[in-house]
Each structure stands twice: as C-alpha cells, then as structure tokens.
Design an enzyme around this catalytic site. Structure first.
Site, PDB file in Angstrom:
ATOM      1  N   ASP A  13       0.713  -1.107   0.135  1.00 35.03           N
ATOM      2  CA  ASP A  13      -0.015  -0.120  -0.133  1.00 35.03           C
ATOM      3  C   ASP A  13       0.994   1.338  -0.148  1.00 35.03           C
ATOM      4  OD1 ASP A  13      -3.093   0.720   0.546  1.00 35.03           O
ATOM      5  OD2 ASP A  13      -1.965   2.033   1.718  1.00 35.03           O
ATOM      6  N   TYR A  56      -2.294  11.055   1.389  1.00 34.69           N
ATOM      7  CA  TYR A  56      -2.704  10.847   0.176  1.00 34.69           C
ATOM      8  C   TYR A  56      -2.546  12.170  -0.505  1.00 34.69           C
ATOM      9  CZ  TYR A  56      -4.708   6.348   0.814  1.00 34.69           C
ATOM     10  OH  TYR A  56      -4.535   4.849   0.959  1.00 34.69           O
ATOM     11  N   HIS A  73      -4.664  -7.689   0.745  1.00 40.45           N
ATOM     12  CA  HIS A  73      -4.177  -6.445   0.718  1.00 40.45           C
ATOM     13  C   HIS A  73      -3.207  -6.447   2.190  1.00 40.45           C
ATOM     14  CE1 HIS A  73      -3.245  -2.420  -0.744  1.00 40.45           C
ATOM     15  NE2 HIS A  73      -3.612  -1.898   0.482  1.00 40.45           N
TER      16      HIS A  73
END
Length: 400
Positions: free
Chosen positions: A193, A320, A373
């Site tokens: 990630d 982000y 994930h």
C-alpha cells in the site's frame, strides 16, 4: 562465548531511542464507550448489505461489541510485548518496533517494514516473531532478520506533522535516517500500500544502502510513456485500474482532495471511524465477503481503536494529499535495486508480470495461494515465507 552476530549499536551522533509504552487513561475509554452507546444510526435500504458501503447490521453488531465487551487494555498489553521505541527523526518523534534476530546461524539482515492505510505498525504485529526467530516457527534460523517497523508520521504513535503533510519520498528519507540512527548501514526494505511507495523510494534514493526491496503491490497503475509500448496485459491492467478507481476509489479521491472535511466526522464519531476503516478491511482482504474469516472482532477493533485513541485518521489521510502532488518524473522512475513482488490473490488490482518488469528490476515474482491487501496480518506465515525466500541471496551483501 562472544556473540558471533553482534548487534549494531545506535549511532552516538543521533538522539538515543527511548523505550515506549502506551498507557491509555481510563477516562479516554469511558468517553469512547459513551460515544459508541450514543451513536445516531443512518437508515439503509432493505437488504442493502455491503453493496452501498459498510453494512448497517454488521456495524451495529461491531459497535455493540466495542462498547460492551472489547478489552482494549488486554490488546494494549499484547502490543506492549513488542519491543517499541520512539526517537526524533527529521524533527518528528517516530514510534517504531525494533526486534532483534534470535539465535541466528548466519548473517543477520536488517529489514524495515512500511505499513499503509488504514493501519499502522499493527499490520506487522503477527509477523515480527516469525521473522526474528524463524527457528522457533519451523523455518531455518539462518533466515533471521533484525526487524524495524515504524509508524509513518501522522499514523499510530508517531508525531503528526503540524505543517504540510509528508509524501512517500520524504518518509523514505526519514526511514533511511532512522536506520542510520539504529546503526544499520545496509538493509532490506519491504512494504505494501503506501508502504510499497515508501519502500520504492528507499530503493530509488538510497540504492547504496538498500540491498533489495520487496513489495506486495506496484501501486495504482499510472503510465506516462507511449501507449504503443505496452503489452496487451499491461493495457488491460491500466484499464482495470481505472475501472477499480471509478467503482471503489471514492475514499482515495476524498483523501487526495479534501481530507480535512472527512476528518471532522471521523475524529468525532467512533462508529463513523469504524465504518470508514472496516469497509476497507473487508473489501481488500481475501475473506470472500466475510470479514471475520480474515480478522476477529478483537483484531478489527484493535486497529480501529489505535486510530481513535491517537486521533490520527485526519493526519493519515493527508498523506494521500501529499502523494497526489508527486511529479510524474518521480512516479515513472524504474527501481534498479533487486526487487521482489508477492502478488496475493485477494489484493486490489493485481499487476501483470510485464508491468512489474517495466517498473522494477523484478528478480522474483510469486503469487501466494491465499491472502489479500493486508497479507502480513491475514497470512503471517505465508508472508514471512515470502520474505525469507526473497531476501536469502542478499544477506551477505548487507553484512559486507
């Protein structure tokens, strides 16, 4: 008898790490339970289930358990069994796990593991003993690692940046400095990630120190060259990534553009915070739609409670926003450090091998039989096996 594998000492040129023990005040837990019991629930269409986002019935069940049965002190004590520290790095207090290899029979490879969102050092809490003491878990003691698992700035128990959020390039620089503080000149890097991006930039910007890099994904597919260069499977990969973004990427668009707006509600409502995180744990794991096939309620709520008590949901989302500003020239750099990829079947958008060879010197690509994930937490034994196998040829390089 002297230690055949002496551990490096922290560099005297840097601040000395201090042991860290989290202690939650009872008042914080009383406030949490009061908020949970006072949750104002939204309506939902009949039989909507998870089709529109977090399932109302499941979240009610989880929140009731959180308020009435979940034992945070027990979970906090379990996490405290990991050797945890804090040290100033780059002007920020960084919290990290630093677990030494146990009874190694060969060169010890230092390994820095980088987590992603929505998690923290929690992602690797199960895998640390498997990596530091493989002999006690049915593996070769020669594959032992010194393991370092930092919380990224704005996540977990690391400081939240008070100014502009840090992007993955900056965090990679902090990790290089952290490994210097700990006395490790050369080391391996691994992550998934956001942690995949950080590990990538560690390899790109510090190739003299990173002996090899392992990743569980190649990030969101972005290509800046001539589309005619792409193989058919790469075209399909890019199209699949775009389709996934349209169907599942609303959270990331919010994080990239207006994270502060979402932070108000998620910081104020523990039920809202759980909804935001739990839907991703379910969607991104190899659980067949049954989240508790991959995680117990206690495991889910340990992750969510870490976010709640540290008040880091807003600061974690802001990373982000920082990463969205990284220039295409940085995003298109190829990793020349030896790279390994373990592509787990339940992960988000699974890249083809042609793409992995395009973006990195991919010397090993595998597809484990289970996991998603959050593979280090979902399938710690499989993940540890992947890391041992990939890094085995590079141990001597780190020791030289």
């Amino acid at each position: 008898m002297p230690d055949a594998h002496p551990h490096p000492e922290p560099s005297p040129a840097h601040p000395r790490p201090e042991p860290f023990l989290a202690r939650t005040a009872p008042e914080a837990l009383h406030d949490l339970r009061a908020r949970l019991r006072a949750t104002r629930w939204p309506d939902a269409p009949e039989d909507a289930g998870w089709s529109l986002g977090t399932d109302l019935a499941y979240l009610r069940e989880l929140v009731t358990y959180w308020a009435e049965e979940f034992d945070w002190p027990a979970q906090e004590a379990a996490l405290a069994r990991l050797p945890r520290f804090r040290v100033p790095v780059g002007g920020l207090g960084i919290h990290y796990v630093h677990a030494r290899a146990v009874a190694p029979t060969g060169p010890v490879l230092p390994l820095v593991l980088s987590h992603g969102w929505p998690d923290s050092f929690w992602r690797y809490s199960k895998v640390v003993p498997l990596l530091t003491d493989p002999g006690a878990h049915g593996a070769d003691p020669a594959d032992a690692f010194d393991v370092v698992v930092p919380d990224m700035p704005g996540y977990g128990y690391s400081d939240r940046p008070t100014g502009a959020p840090l992007d993955s390039i900056a965090v990679a620089g902090l990790w290089a400095e952290l490994m210097d503080v700990l006395g490790y000149e050369r080391f391996g890097a691994a992550g998934g990630d956001v942690g995949s991006h950080v590990s990538r930039y560690l390899a790109l910007d510090h190739p003299d120190r990173v002996v090899a890099v392992h990743r569980t994904d190649a990030g969101v597919p972005r290509f800046f060259g001539d589309p005619a260069e792409l193989a058919p499977e790469e075209h399909a990969w890019l199209e699949g990534g775009a389709a996934w973004g349209a169907a599942e990427g609303a959270y990331a668009a919010m994080h990239r553009t207006k994270p502060q707006t979402a932070a108000f509600g998620l910081t104020d409502s523990p039920a809202g915070l759980a909804a935001w995180i739990v839907e991703k744990l379910r969607s991104w794991s190899d659980c067949g739609g049954d989240i508790e096939r991959s995680y117990t309620k206690d495991e889910i709520l340990t992750n969510v409670t870490l976010y709640w008590l540290t008040e880091t949901i807003g600061s974690s989302m802001r990373m982000y926003h920082a990463n969205a500003a990284i220039a295409p020239a940085q995003l298109s750099r190829r990793v020349e450090v030896p790279s390994g990829f373990s592509i787990f079947p339940g992960d988000l958008v699974r890249p083809p091998r042609a793409w992995l060879h395009r973006v990195a010197n991919a010397v090993r690509v595998t597809e484990p039989e289970r996991g998603g994930h959050f593979a280090p937490f979902e399938e710690p034994e499989l993940y540890a096996r992947e890391l041992r196998a990939f890094f085995r040829p590079y141990r001597a390089a780190a020791a030289s």
